[in-house]
Design a protein around this motif. Structure first.
Motif, PDB file in Angstrom:
ATOM      1  N   THR A 249      -7.371  25.844  26.352  1.00  0.00           N
ATOM      2  CA  THR A 249      -8.559  25.693  27.222  1.00  0.00           C
ATOM      3  C   THR A 249      -9.685  26.677  26.880  1.00  0.00           C
ATOM      4  O   THR A 249     -10.740  26.620  27.493  1.00  0.00           O
ATOM      5  N   ARG A 250      -9.455  27.569  25.919  1.00  0.00           N
ATOM      6  CA  ARG A 250     -10.536  28.487  25.510  1.00  0.00           C
ATOM      7  C   ARG A 250     -11.728  27.683  24.978  1.00  0.00           C
ATOM      8  O   ARG A 250     -11.569  26.715  24.258  1.00  0.00           O
ATOM      9  N   ARG A 251     -12.919  28.077  25.390  1.00  0.00           N
ATOM     10  CA  ARG A 251     -14.116  27.385  24.906  1.00  0.00           C
ATOM     11  C   ARG A 251     -15.157  28.418  24.525  1.00  0.00           C
ATOM     12  O   ARG A 251     -15.063  29.586  24.897  1.00  0.00           O
TER      13      ARG A 251
ATOM     14  N   VAL B 273     -18.324  29.914  25.519  1.00  0.00           N
ATOM     15  CA  VAL B 273     -19.069  29.985  26.780  1.00  0.00           C
ATOM     16  C   VAL B 273     -20.424  30.642  26.509  1.00  0.00           C
ATOM     17  O   VAL B 273     -20.482  31.755  25.974  1.00  0.00           O
ATOM     18  N   ARG B 274     -21.489  29.934  26.860  1.00  0.00           N
ATOM     19  CA  ARG B 274     -22.845  30.426  26.570  1.00  0.00           C
ATOM     20  C   ARG B 274     -23.697  30.544  27.821  1.00  0.00           C
ATOM     21  O   ARG B 274     -24.885  30.840  27.723  1.00  0.00           O
ATOM     22  N   LYS B 275     -23.085  30.282  28.994  1.00  0.00           N
ATOM     23  CA  LYS B 275     -23.842  30.404  30.241  1.00  0.00           C
ATOM     24  C   LYS B 275     -22.973  31.144  31.263  1.00  0.00           C
ATOM     25  O   LYS B 275     -21.817  30.765  31.464  1.00  0.00           O
TER      26      LYS B 275
ATOM     27  N   ALA C  28     -33.432  27.792  17.484  1.00  0.00           N
ATOM     28  CA  ALA C  28     -32.821  29.024  17.988  1.00  0.00           C
ATOM     29  C   ALA C  28     -31.313  28.939  17.790  1.00  0.00           C
ATOM     30  O   ALA C  28     -30.765  27.852  17.650  1.00  0.00           O
ATOM     31  N   ASN C  29     -30.695  30.104  17.795  1.00  0.00           N
ATOM     32  CA  ASN C  29     -29.231  30.133  17.827  1.00  0.00           C
ATOM     33  C   ASN C  29     -28.810  29.576  19.188  1.00  0.00           C
ATOM     34  O   ASN C  29     -29.365  29.983  20.220  1.00  0.00           O
ATOM     35  N   PRO C  30     -27.837  28.642  19.232  1.00  0.00           N
ATOM     36  CA  PRO C  30     -27.415  28.104  20.532  1.00  0.00           C
ATOM     37  C   PRO C  30     -26.942  29.188  21.510  1.00  0.00           C
ATOM     38  O   PRO C  30     -26.905  28.963  22.717  1.00  0.00           O
ATOM     39  N   ALA C  31     -26.606  30.366  20.977  1.00  0.00           N
ATOM     40  CA  ALA C  31     -26.132  31.451  21.838  1.00  0.00           C
ATOM     41  C   ALA C  31     -27.233  32.450  22.186  1.00  0.00           C
ATOM     42  O   ALA C  31     -26.966  33.499  22.767  1.00  0.00           O
ATOM     43  N   LYS C  32     -28.478  32.126  21.844  1.00  0.00           N
ATOM     44  CA  LYS C  32     -29.573  33.093  22.049  1.00  0.00           C
ATOM     45  C   LYS C  32     -29.663  33.565  23.506  1.00  0.00           C
ATOM     46  O   LYS C  32     -29.697  34.766  23.787  1.00  0.00           O
TER      47      LYS C  32
ATOM     48  N   THR D  44     -16.636  33.915  26.631  1.00  0.00           N
ATOM     49  CA  THR D  44     -17.442  34.493  25.566  1.00  0.00           C
ATOM     50  C   THR D  44     -17.598  33.461  24.454  1.00  0.00           C
ATOM     51  O   THR D  44     -17.091  32.353  24.530  1.00  0.00           O
ATOM     52  N   VAL D  45     -18.340  33.837  23.431  1.00  0.00           N
ATOM     53  CA  VAL D  45     -18.479  32.998  22.247  1.00  0.00           C
ATOM     54  C   VAL D  45     -18.633  33.926  21.051  1.00  0.00           C
ATOM     55  O   VAL D  45     -19.234  34.999  21.171  1.00  0.00           O
ATOM     56  N   PHE D  46     -18.067  33.528  19.936  1.00  0.00           N
ATOM     57  CA  PHE D  46     -18.238  34.270  18.690  1.00  0.00           C
ATOM     58  C   PHE D  46     -19.606  33.889  18.143  1.00  0.00           C
ATOM     59  O   PHE D  46     -19.847  32.732  17.832  1.00  0.00           O
ATOM     60  N   VAL D  47     -20.514  34.843  18.065  1.00  0.00           N
ATOM     61  CA  VAL D  47     -21.827  34.577  17.470  1.00  0.00           C
ATOM     62  C   VAL D  47     -21.817  35.222  16.077  1.00  0.00           C
ATOM     63  O   VAL D  47     -21.784  36.448  15.942  1.00  0.00           O
ATOM     64  N   GLY D  48     -21.837  34.365  15.056  1.00  0.00           N
ATOM     65  CA  GLY D  48     -21.700  34.868  13.693  1.00  0.00           C
ATOM     66  C   GLY D  48     -22.998  34.841  12.901  1.00  0.00           C
ATOM     67  O   GLY D  48     -23.041  35.305  11.766  1.00  0.00           O
ATOM     68  N   VAL D  49     -24.052  34.301  13.513  1.00  0.00           N
ATOM     69  CA  VAL D  49     -25.334  34.212  12.797  1.00  0.00           C
ATOM     70  C   VAL D  49     -26.338  35.158  13.458  1.00  0.00           C
ATOM     71  O   VAL D  49     -26.669  34.998  14.644  1.00  0.00           O
ATOM     72  N   PHE D  50     -26.781  36.141  12.676  1.00  0.00           N
ATOM     73  CA  PHE D  50     -27.729  37.142  13.206  1.00  0.00           C
ATOM     74  C   PHE D  50     -28.273  37.931  12.026  1.00  0.00           C
ATOM     75  O   PHE D  50     -27.742  37.864  10.906  1.00  0.00           O
TER      76      PHE D  50
ATOM     77  N   GLY E  59     -14.186  20.393  24.703  1.00  0.00           N
ATOM     78  CA  GLY E  59     -15.091  20.958  23.706  1.00  0.00           C
ATOM     79  C   GLY E  59     -15.145  20.055  22.503  1.00  0.00           C
ATOM     80  O   GLY E  59     -14.642  18.933  22.553  1.00  0.00           O
ATOM     81  N   PRO E  60     -15.740  20.531  21.423  1.00  0.00           N
ATOM     82  CA  PRO E  60     -15.795  19.716  20.208  1.00  0.00           C
ATOM     83  C   PRO E  60     -14.382  19.359  19.740  1.00  0.00           C
ATOM     84  O   PRO E  60     -13.483  20.198  19.831  1.00  0.00           O
ATOM     85  N   PRO E  61     -14.184  18.142  19.269  1.00  0.00           N
ATOM     86  CA  PRO E  61     -12.827  17.722  18.888  1.00  0.00           C
ATOM     87  C   PRO E  61     -12.317  18.459  17.661  1.00  0.00           C
ATOM     88  O   PRO E  61     -13.100  18.985  16.864  1.00  0.00           O
TER      89      PRO E  61
HETATM   90  C1  LIG Z   1     -17.049  32.690  12.916  1.00  0.00           C
HETATM   91  C2  LIG Z   1     -17.761  31.933  14.010  1.00  0.00           C
HETATM   92  C3  LIG Z   1     -19.149  32.015  14.092  1.00  0.00           C
HETATM   93  C4  LIG Z   1     -19.838  31.335  15.113  1.00  0.00           C
HETATM   94  N1  LIG Z   1     -21.194  31.502  15.242  1.00  0.00           N
HETATM   95  C5  LIG Z   1     -21.831  30.930  16.286  1.00  0.00           C
HETATM   96  C6  LIG Z   1     -23.211  31.178  16.499  1.00  0.00           C
HETATM   97  O1  LIG Z   1     -23.888  31.908  15.754  1.00  0.00           O
HETATM   98  N2  LIG Z   1     -23.797  30.601  17.579  1.00  0.00           N
HETATM   99  C7  LIG Z   1     -23.118  29.821  18.461  1.00  0.00           C
HETATM  100  O2  LIG Z   1     -23.711  29.353  19.433  1.00  0.00           O
HETATM  101  N3  LIG Z   1     -21.799  29.551  18.278  1.00  0.00           N
HETATM  102  C8  LIG Z   1     -21.142  30.091  17.222  1.00  0.00           C
HETATM  103  N4  LIG Z   1     -19.779  29.878  17.055  1.00  0.00           N
HETATM  104  C9  LIG Z   1     -19.039  29.015  17.998  1.00  0.00           C
HETATM  105  C10 LIG Z   1     -18.574  27.691  17.357  1.00  0.00           C
HETATM  106  O3  LIG Z   1     -19.675  26.839  17.211  1.00  0.00           O
HETATM  107  C11 LIG Z   1     -17.476  27.075  18.251  1.00  0.00           C
HETATM  108  O4  LIG Z   1     -16.376  27.937  18.284  1.00  0.00           O
HETATM  109  C12 LIG Z   1     -17.014  25.705  17.753  1.00  0.00           C
HETATM  110  O5  LIG Z   1     -18.047  24.762  17.833  1.00  0.00           O
HETATM  111  C13 LIG Z   1     -15.823  25.174  18.568  1.00  0.00           C
HETATM  112  O6  LIG Z   1     -16.132  25.131  19.954  1.00  0.00           O
HETATM  113  P1  LIG Z   1     -15.193  25.877  21.019  1.00  0.00           P
HETATM  114  O7  LIG Z   1     -15.265  27.358  20.714  1.00  0.00           O
HETATM  115  O8  LIG Z   1     -15.765  25.566  22.376  1.00  0.00           O
HETATM  116  O9  LIG Z   1     -13.801  25.358  20.856  1.00  0.00           O
HETATM  117  C14 LIG Z   1     -19.094  30.531  16.036  1.00  0.00           C
HETATM  118  C15 LIG Z   1     -17.701  30.475  15.947  1.00  0.00           C
HETATM  119  C16 LIG Z   1     -17.033  31.167  14.959  1.00  0.00           C
HETATM  120  C17 LIG Z   1     -15.519  31.117  14.916  1.00  0.00           C
END
Ligand SMILES: Cc1cc2nc3c(=O)[nH]c(=O)nc-3n(C[C@H](O)[C@H](O)[C@H](O)COP(=O)(O)O)c2cc1C
Length: 186
Positions: A9-11, A13-15, A76-80, A130-136, A169-171
Motif C-alpha cells: 500500500t506504499r505510494r 505521497v505529494r500532498k 515542473a517536477n510533480p513533487a514541487k 513521502t515520495v522519492f524525489v530524484g530530479v533536482f 497507484g501506477p500499475p
Molecule cells: C529513484 C526515484 C526517483 C524519483 N523521482 C521523482 C521525482 O523527481 N518527482 C516525483 O514526483 N516522483 C519521483 N519518483 C516517484 C515515482 O514516480 C513513483 O515511485 C512511481 O511512479 C511509482 O509510484 P508509487 O510510488 O506511488 O508506487 C521517483 C521514484 C524513485 C524510486
C-alpha cells in the motif's frame, strides 16, 4: 502495520495535511534508514533534516531540471509543491568512497536506495507519507546546504501526514514479464 501491507500500500505521497510530524516519528524514519544493509556495512549515507520554510521553498525551486523535464513536456517536477508544503524535507546524501565498486558498477546508489526504501516503508507504517524525489539541481542544493563536493545528493523526501489515502497507484509489470526460471528468458 504488517510488513507486506506496508509494501503493497506504499505510494508516492505529494500532498500533505498541515499537521506537523512528531520528532519521535521522524527519528523512527531515520532509524529505519540507519538500520539498512550496505556494501561491507560501510553505511555511505547521510541525511539532512529540513524544517525551515524558506529552505524548503528553495529546495522546491531547485526540483526542476530543464534538460530532463522539458523534453517530456513537464513544466515542473510533480513533487514541487510537496517539497515546499511538507512539514519536513529529508535530503538523502551518499559518500561514494564509503561503498564498493565492482565491474565499474558503483554500489553507493544501491546502499542509499535500500536505506531510502526503509525510510519510505517506515513512513507508511507510521501513517506518514513521502515520495522519492530524484530530479533536482544537485550543484545548487550542495551550495545551499554546505554539502561537500565529494558527497552525492541522491534523493529528497518531503514527509508529512498524507492529505488523503490513495487507493491505488501506477500499475506494475506482472511477474510473468520479469521473472525467469533457471535461465534468462526461460
Ligand atoms: C529513484 C526515484 C526517483 C524519483 N523521482 C521523482 C521525482 O523527481 N518527482 C516525483 O514526483 N516522483 C519521483 N519518483 C516517484 C515515482 O514516480 C513513483 O515511485 C512511481 O511512479 C511509482 O509510484 P508509487 O510510488 O506511488 O508506487 C521517483 C521514484 C524513485 C524510486
Amino acid at each position: 502495520m504488517e510488513l507486506f501491507d506496508a509494501i503493497r500500500t506504499r505510494r508516492s505521497v505529494r500532498k500533505f495535511q498541515e499537521r506537523p510530524v512528531e520528532d519521535d516519528k521522524l527519528e523512527q524514519l531515520l532509524e529505519a534508514a540507519r538500520l539498512a544493509p550496505s556494501w561491507a556495512n560501510m553505511q555511505c549515507w547521510h541525511f539532512i533534516v529540513v524544517k525551515d520554510a524558506t529552505k524548503k521553498a528553495a529546495i522546491s525551486e531547485l526540483s526542476y531540471v530543464e534538460s530532463f523535464f522539458a523534453p517530456k513536456g513537464y513544466k515542473a517536477n510533480p513533487a514541487k509543491k510537496a517539497l515546499a508544503e511538507a512539514p519536513v524535507v529529508i535530503i538523502a546524501c551518499a559518500d561514494p568512497e564509503k561503498s564498493g565498486v565492482l565491474w565499474e558498477q558503483p554500489y553507493y546508489m544501491t546502499d542509499i536506495g535500500i536505506a531510502c526504501q526503509n525510510l519510505w516503508l517506515a513512513a507508511r507504517g507510521l501513517g506518514l507519507g513521502t515520495v522519492f524525489v530524484g530530479v533536482f539541481d544537485e550543484a545548487r542544493l550542495r551550495e545551499l546546504f554546505d554539502i561537500p563536493s565529494n558527497i552525492r545528493v541522491v534523493g529528497l523526501f518531503p514527509v508529512g501526514y498524507p492529505f488523503e489515502e490513495k487507493a491505488g497507484g501506477p500499475p506494475r509489470k506482472p511477474l510473468i514479464e520479469i521473472v525467469y526460471q533457471e535461465r534468462w528468458g526461460g
